[in-house]
Write an enzyme that holds these catalytic residues in place. Structure first.
Site, PDB file in Angstrom:
ATOM      1  N   GLU A 126       0.816  -1.209   0.000  1.00 16.57           N
ATOM      2  CA  GLU A 126       0.000   0.000   0.000  1.00 16.57           C
ATOM      3  C   GLU A 126       0.851   1.261   0.000  1.00 16.57           C
ATOM      4  OE1 GLU A 126      -1.203   0.908   4.593  1.00 16.57           O
ATOM      5  OE2 GLU A 126      -2.220  -0.758   3.616  1.00 16.57           O
TER       6      GLU A 126
ATOM      7  N   GLU B  22       7.943 -11.998   6.986  1.00 15.03           N
ATOM      8  CA  GLU B  22       8.914 -12.115   5.892  1.00 15.03           C
ATOM      9  C   GLU B  22      10.290 -11.700   6.384  1.00 15.03           C
ATOM     10  OE1 GLU B  22       6.147 -10.890   2.029  1.00 15.03           O
ATOM     11  OE2 GLU B  22       7.928  -9.714   2.486  1.00 15.03           O
TER      12      GLU B  22
END
Length: 174
Positions: free
Chosen positions: A33, A98
């Site tokens: 985003e 991650e």
């Protein structure tokens, strides 16, 4: 570009037995985003144009598969991870997970990790102050039953921010 020369050096200096281990030259970790339609797209295109095989989740994941195992496999199969640390990066548990895997691969596989500080102060990332402090405050409230994970994510973010990287606030035109 100095960064591309560094990547070229990494590509050319590995042995053939090492090369077979890597599925990708670069894994891009970013908060979509914030950066997908601007900086990350430009970075991805520059890497691809330079002949650098780059993993970006929206281009490489087969549709209909579970994301988590595929992403973890892609991280582990990448020679270099570039982490675009933007304002909302830490608000995503997915991004932080991650990063935890990237730090693990750095330690166990010798992966290179290159942080890019996109419109954030590296010190705020490193010490989790400012917006990063607020974000982890929310994580601690929402994930009370997962405090160990929150601390592991916090440590991974600090470790990444302690590495020499690219501070785009101090680069002309970002």
């Amino acid at each position: 570009m100095a960064f591309e020369r560094s990547l070229d050096h990494c590509s050319s200096s590995s042995s053939s037995s090492t090369q077979s281990r890597w599925s990708y030259d670069v894994f891009l970790s970013f908060r979509g985003e914030n950066t997908r339609k601007n900086f990350t797209d430009h970075l991805y295109e520059a890497l691809v144009q330079a002949g650098i095989h780059t993993f970006r989740d929206d281009d490489e994941l087969p549709r209909g598969r579970e994301i988590s195992p595929e992403l973890l496999k892609s991280i582990q199969g990448s020679r270099i991870s570039i982490v675009v640390l933007s304002r909302n990066y830490a608000s995503s548990r997915w991004c932080l997970d991650e990063l935890v895997k990237i730090i693990e691969c750095k330690k166990t596989l010798g992966q290179l990790l290159v942080p890019i500080f996109y419109d954030v102060d590296p010190s705020d990332v490193r010490h989790q102050t400012g917006y990063f402090g607020e974000t982890f405050g929310r994580h601690e409230k929402h994930y009370v039953d997962e405090m160990e994970k929150v601390e592991v994510r916090r440590a991974a973010l600090s470790e990444a921010a302690n590495l020499s990287g690219w501070d785009l606030q101090n680069v002309a035109n970002g």
